[in-house]
Design a protein around this motif. Structure first.
Motif, PDB file in Angstrom:
ATOM      1  N   TRP A 142      49.019  41.516  40.360  1.00  0.00           N
ATOM      2  CA  TRP A 142      47.773  41.875  39.791  1.00  0.00           C
ATOM      3  C   TRP A 142      46.613  41.646  40.985  1.00  0.00           C
ATOM      4  CZ3 TRP A 142      45.119  43.743  36.016  1.00  0.00           C
ATOM      5  CH2 TRP A 142      43.843  43.354  35.809  1.00  0.00           C
ATOM      6  N   LEU A 150      44.817  45.917  28.374  1.00  0.00           N
ATOM      7  CA  LEU A 150      45.914  45.356  28.415  1.00  0.00           C
ATOM      8  C   LEU A 150      46.708  45.365  27.185  1.00  0.00           C
ATOM      9  CD1 LEU A 150      45.339  41.979  30.352  1.00  0.00           C
ATOM     10  CD2 LEU A 150      46.312  43.969  31.052  1.00  0.00           C
ATOM     11  N   ILE A 152      50.275  39.115  30.061  1.00  0.00           N
ATOM     12  CA  ILE A 152      51.386  39.959  30.575  1.00  0.00           C
ATOM     13  C   ILE A 152      52.774  39.599  30.543  1.00  0.00           C
ATOM     14  CG2 ILE A 152      51.692  41.116  33.008  1.00  0.00           C
ATOM     15  CD1 ILE A 152      48.604  41.069  33.381  1.00  0.00           C
ATOM     16  N   ALA A 182      53.109  50.150  32.847  1.00  0.00           N
ATOM     17  CA  ALA A 182      52.127  49.387  32.908  1.00  0.00           C
ATOM     18  C   ALA A 182      51.480  49.546  34.172  1.00  0.00           C
ATOM     19  CB  ALA A 182      52.744  47.770  32.943  1.00  0.00           C
TER      20      ALA A 182
END
Lengths: 210, 210
Positions: B164, B77, B139, B96
DNA sequence: TAAAAATTCCATCAATTGTTGGAAACATGT
DNA sequence: ACATGTTTCCAACAATTGATGGAATTTTTA
């Protein structure tokens, strides 16, 4: 001709039905291997051999549970299909979300069972045989993303899958996710529905336009 | 000061590291209860007591696995955060998705572990301690959905969670879903990325506009 | 009410589980 | 070469697992 399973379901006070009901919940919570026949028996309040008397092997009981849940889902999807027919696309999607969420939040062992079947192998190769593929095609047609069950595009299938899994995850994982959102059960339900509609509606209406 | 776990990870040929690596995969596939220490030992090709010599109790090994995975995700991340900084919102989201998908498809035991921790209780109350809450907040900030980690709206959190989880599901359930889409692994990866972007981009850019 | 059938429980089984003690094999430094 | 420490395996353990035979109980039937 009424099968034994259906006879048991007809009378929810029969021992067979009680066992099936406990088994649904516990298999859902722990998965196949981690569930012991003793756990189920204890939950029902009977001796373990009574359980075996009614259902035979653990695997048979598990398969009965899966079949039971599988039929229930199919019924629910049919109900939704009836409910939404004739409505506009956006309304259809919203009704579908609301109905399926209400049902699943009320029967959280259903998402549990499906997800633990997806993601967890078990030691004895017992397989989950949920006809997901069929469901997806049905949903696609009900939502008028496809005219024909045979002709659903791979993109449409993937999107339906994504939404379907999101529903299951939110419900099955409530105990995990709700603390993260720091809210009540009622508001959690609300947020889940909102989020799903937010994702779903553009995803499907955009697709329609071309 | 280097911990024992990190020392083991530094040398991937050490027995301790080999065991950890097998344990990751097998705990991921079967979940905590259904994984036996003998399965892991067999996978490594060693006697079961060698495993106990290096890692002690099963629970300790599991916790080491979770910590290992947890750190790896955090690193990933952070890497993404660096990569996307300065880019436009749409580009950020796409980078991402691509980066996290590539990583997870290459380490499918990671989604497996997370999901089995979410959804499956185990008999001995061993808990998954992945700091999801923190990830979500990170995030949100990286995607500029919130200025401050402390001030992420519940809707934003829910949407991030939805995306996610969708990623994890698609990867962890590939063996289940890919036959439904009737396609190759490569195309499956492509479709998953596409679907995620399709869902993600409107969900987050719309939110930005108000 | 008595015989028959269905249901429940107790006791037990072999197999598998997590875990350990101790002997063997290997490595290292002197 | 030897002593010392590390690593590996074999054998066993108590507990738990899925499963069953048979006695005891309850329900149904006649």
């Amino acid at each position: 001709m009424v099968s034994r399973l259906e006879k048991a379901k007809q009378n929810p006070h029969s021992m067979k039905a009680k066992i099936l009901s406990s088994a649904r919940r516990i298999f859902g919570q722990y998965g196949y291997d981690s569930t012991t026949t003793r756990m189920i028996a204890k939950d029902v309040g009977i001796d373990i051999s009574t359980l075996y008397y009614h259902w035979g092997e653990k695997q048979d009981l598990y398969e009965a549970v899966i079949m039971d849940v599988s039929e229930e889902i199919q019924d629910k999807l049919n109900e939704i299909e009836r409910k939404v027919s004739g409505q506009s696309l956006t309304t259809r999607l919203e009704i579908a979300i609301d109905t399926i969420c209400d049902y699943l939040f009320f029967h959280p062992e259903v998402p549990n069972l499906i997800l633990s079947g997806y993601f967890n192998k078990n030691r004895h190769g017992v397989t989950l045989d949920i006809k997901m593929s069929e469901y997806i095609a049905n949903i696609a047609v009900a939502m008028e993303l496809a005219q024909d069950k045979k002709k659903v595009s791979i993109q449409a299938k993937a999107r339906i899958l994504a939404v379907w899994n999101t529903v299951l995850n939110f419900i099955s994982g409530e105990s995990f996710f709700r603390p993260m959102l720091d809210t009540s059960h009622e508001r959690y339900v609300q947020i889940v529905k909102e989020t799903l509609k937010f994702i779903l509606v553009p995803a499907f209406t955009l697709d329609k336009k071309k």
